[in-house]
Design a protein around this motif. Structure first.
Motif, PDB file in Angstrom:
ATOM      1  N   CYS A 141      29.549   6.905  -4.092  1.00 27.44           N
ATOM      2  CA  CYS A 141      29.798   5.878  -3.071  1.00 27.44           C
ATOM      3  C   CYS A 141      28.514   5.464  -2.370  1.00 27.44           C
ATOM      4  O   CYS A 141      28.283   4.266  -2.124  1.00 27.44           O
ATOM      5  N   PHE A 142      27.660   6.416  -2.054  1.00 27.80           N
ATOM      6  CA  PHE A 142      26.396   6.079  -1.401  1.00 27.80           C
ATOM      7  C   PHE A 142      25.487   5.272  -2.335  1.00 27.80           C
ATOM      8  O   PHE A 142      24.826   4.321  -1.905  1.00 27.80           O
ATOM      9  N   ASP A 143      25.460   5.634  -3.619  1.00 28.42           N
ATOM     10  CA  ASP A 143      24.662   4.858  -4.573  1.00 28.42           C
ATOM     11  C   ASP A 143      25.174   3.426  -4.668  1.00 28.42           C
ATOM     12  O   ASP A 143      24.383   2.466  -4.718  1.00 28.42           O
ATOM     13  N   SER A 144      26.483   3.266  -4.706  1.00 27.21           N
ATOM     14  CA  SER A 144      27.064   1.929  -4.775  1.00 27.21           C
ATOM     15  C   SER A 144      26.758   1.135  -3.512  1.00 27.21           C
ATOM     16  O   SER A 144      26.498  -0.077  -3.572  1.00 27.21           O
ATOM     17  N   LEU A 145      26.778   1.820  -2.363  1.00 24.02           N
ATOM     18  CA  LEU A 145      26.496   1.144  -1.102  1.00 24.02           C
ATOM     19  C   LEU A 145      25.052   0.659  -1.044  1.00 24.02           C
ATOM     20  O   LEU A 145      24.773  -0.474  -0.620  1.00 24.02           O
ATOM     21  N   VAL A 146      24.120   1.488  -1.498  1.00 24.32           N
ATOM     22  CA  VAL A 146      22.707   1.098  -1.482  1.00 24.32           C
ATOM     23  C   VAL A 146      22.461  -0.052  -2.456  1.00 24.32           C
ATOM     24  O   VAL A 146      21.741  -1.024  -2.148  1.00 24.32           O
ATOM     25  N   THR A 147      23.053   0.023  -3.647  1.00 27.84           N
ATOM     26  CA  THR A 147      22.891  -1.052  -4.626  1.00 27.84           C
ATOM     27  C   THR A 147      23.460  -2.365  -4.105  1.00 27.84           C
ATOM     28  O   THR A 147      22.862  -3.441  -4.263  1.00 27.84           O
ATOM     29  N   TRP A 148      24.608  -2.274  -3.479  1.00 25.38           N
ATOM     30  CA  TRP A 148      25.224  -3.481  -2.909  1.00 25.38           C
ATOM     31  C   TRP A 148      24.349  -4.072  -1.807  1.00 25.38           C
ATOM     32  O   TRP A 148      24.196  -5.294  -1.701  1.00 25.38           O
ATOM     33  N   ALA A 149      23.762  -3.231  -0.952  1.00 26.25           N
ATOM     34  CA  ALA A 149      22.918  -3.717   0.135  1.00 26.25           C
ATOM     35  C   ALA A 149      21.671  -4.425  -0.396  1.00 26.25           C
ATOM     36  O   ALA A 149      21.200  -5.416   0.176  1.00 26.25           O
ATOM     37  N   ILE A 164      31.969  -0.348   3.335  1.00 32.42           N
ATOM     38  CA  ILE A 164      32.218   1.076   3.600  1.00 32.42           C
ATOM     39  C   ILE A 164      33.711   1.377   3.518  1.00 32.42           C
ATOM     40  O   ILE A 164      34.131   2.413   2.970  1.00 32.42           O
ATOM     41  N   LYS A 165      34.524   0.497   4.045  1.00 27.63           N
ATOM     42  CA  LYS A 165      35.976   0.677   3.964  1.00 27.63           C
ATOM     43  C   LYS A 165      36.445   0.672   2.519  1.00 27.63           C
ATOM     44  O   LYS A 165      37.293   1.480   2.118  1.00 27.63           O
ATOM     45  N   GLU A 166      35.876  -0.197   1.716  1.00 33.56           N
ATOM     46  CA  GLU A 166      36.243  -0.273   0.300  1.00 33.56           C
ATOM     47  C   GLU A 166      35.886   1.003  -0.444  1.00 33.56           C
ATOM     48  O   GLU A 166      36.661   1.504  -1.270  1.00 33.56           O
ATOM     49  N   LEU A 167      34.714   1.547  -0.147  1.00 33.30           N
ATOM     50  CA  LEU A 167      34.234   2.712  -0.897  1.00 33.30           C
ATOM     51  C   LEU A 167      34.840   4.019  -0.403  1.00 33.30           C
ATOM     52  O   LEU A 167      35.255   4.864  -1.217  1.00 33.30           O
ATOM     53  N   PHE A 168      34.888   4.218   0.916  1.00 31.01           N
ATOM     54  CA  PHE A 168      35.245   5.525   1.455  1.00 31.01           C
ATOM     55  C   PHE A 168      36.696   5.636   1.924  1.00 31.01           C
ATOM     56  O   PHE A 168      37.209   6.753   2.045  1.00 31.01           O
ATOM     57  N   ILE A 169      37.343   4.532   2.199  1.00 27.32           N
ATOM     58  CA  ILE A 169      38.704   4.601   2.712  1.00 27.32           C
ATOM     59  C   ILE A 169      39.720   4.172   1.659  1.00 27.32           C
ATOM     60  O   ILE A 169      40.769   4.808   1.482  1.00 27.32           O
ATOM     61  N   GLU A 170      39.397   3.121   0.931  1.00 27.22           N
ATOM     62  CA  GLU A 170      40.322   2.623  -0.083  1.00 27.22           C
ATOM     63  C   GLU A 170      40.010   3.166  -1.473  1.00 27.22           C
ATOM     64  O   GLU A 170      40.778   2.935  -2.404  1.00 27.22           O
ATOM     65  N   GLY A 171      38.906   3.859  -1.611  1.00 28.11           N
ATOM     66  CA  GLY A 171      38.500   4.360  -2.923  1.00 28.11           C
ATOM     67  C   GLY A 171      38.958   5.785  -3.188  1.00 28.11           C
ATOM     68  O   GLY A 171      39.770   6.355  -2.456  1.00 28.11           O
TER      69      GLY A 171
END
Length: 302
Positions: A141-149, A164-171
């Motif tokens: 999730c952190f890798d995806s967040l950094v790539t997205w940013a 963040i909601k998509e990755l950590f709450i809905e994922g």
């Protein structure tokens, strides 16, 4: 005839050496202050601070917010407390090898007196793999967040919150976290039920036993304190309701023998699960508490 000369103001000033002209600075003629300095009474005095430290409690006090959360997820103080299950979730995180109970060697199976503990071991093995998967999911999730940013030209607080909601709450991270909580609370509910059943075996009257069984546990006691005390008091007290406790039978050494001469000395476990009554050690295997949700593989011993 004598002549007298009249002197003007300027001549009078020049001849009068004791007078000071008005334009002369008075700094050289200020009167020196000879009064004693005033002491400042507001200066703090030096004092030694004395204090004692209280002994830390063996178990620290829980935060009220954490107690409320646990009461909710464990369903304490509720008749549904024993319905917290783990069997279906546990299947998702058990795998061979390593992440299930260890198999007893064929040569040692006749000596495995507590094979029922494999149910508890299997639960810890599943929780271990769930935690490993949870850690891997966090990294992803952190890798995806950094790539997205990096690839987002206009990054705003709102878009970051949605990601963040998509990755950590809905994922998958949230699902694994809930599965770990389900496993932990389900196994704890199972252990609490085994402890309660072990106590209720000593109740004399079967109808009173069923009435006690309906009293749920609380966040502090295995049975809610006030309902249990009231029910026992109405029945005439503990001695009227329960069979007397039998002391565990132990092979005592002879009087002349030292304390280390016996081969039946009980050893305390390594992780503070010491049973001072010797219940689990001296109790026959058929009467060991049976897990409510796991598989109890009972093999009669000779």
């Amino acid at each position: 005839m004598m002549h007298f000369q009249t002197m003007g103001p300027a001549d009078q000033s020049s001849n009068n050496h004791d007078e000071i002209e008005g334009n002369v600075s008075g700094e050289l003629y200020e009167v020196e202050d000879t009064e004693a300095p005033v002491l400042n009474n507001n200066v703090a005095t030096l004092k030694l601070a004395f204090n004692t430290v209280l002994k830390e409690p063996p178990v620290p006090k829980s935060l009220p917010a954490h107690v409320d959360l646990l009461t909710a997820v464990q369903h304490f103080d509720s008749e549904n407390w024993s319905s917290v299950r783990y069997s279906e979730v546990q299947k998702l995180y058990c795998s061979q090898p390593a992440f299930t109970e260890l198999e007893t060697n064929d040569e040692l199976k006749p000596f495995d007196k507590f094979s029922n503990l494999s149910v508890l071991e299997r639960g810890f093995a599943a929780i271990t793999q769930a935690l490993i998967k949870q850690g891997e999911t966090v990294e992803s999730c952190f890798d995806s967040l950094v790539t997205w940013a990096r690839t987002t030209p206009k990054l705003t607080p709102e878009s970051l919150q949605d990601k963040i909601k998509e990755l950590f709450i809905e994922g998958p991270f949230q699902k694994i976290s809930n599965d770990v909580l389900q496993l932990a609370c389900g196994h704890r509910a199972d252990l609490i039920q085994q402890r309660r059943d072990s106590i209720l075996r000593s109740v004399k009257d079967k109808y009173f036993k069923e009435s006690l069984r309906k009293i749920p546990p609380s966040p502090q006691f295995i049975f809610q304190k006030d309902p249990l005390s009231s029910a026992i008091e109405k029945q005439g007290g503990v001695s009227k309701c329960f069979w007397p406790v039998r002391p565990p039978t132990q092979n005592k050494p002879a009087a002349q023998a030292g304390p280390n001469q016996t081969n039946n000395a009980q050893k305390a476990p390594a992780q503070d699960a010491y049973d001072p009554s010797g219940l689990l050690i001296t109790m026959p295997r058929p009467f060991l508490p049976v897990p409510a949700q796991g598989n109890y593989n009972f093999v009669p011993t000779a």
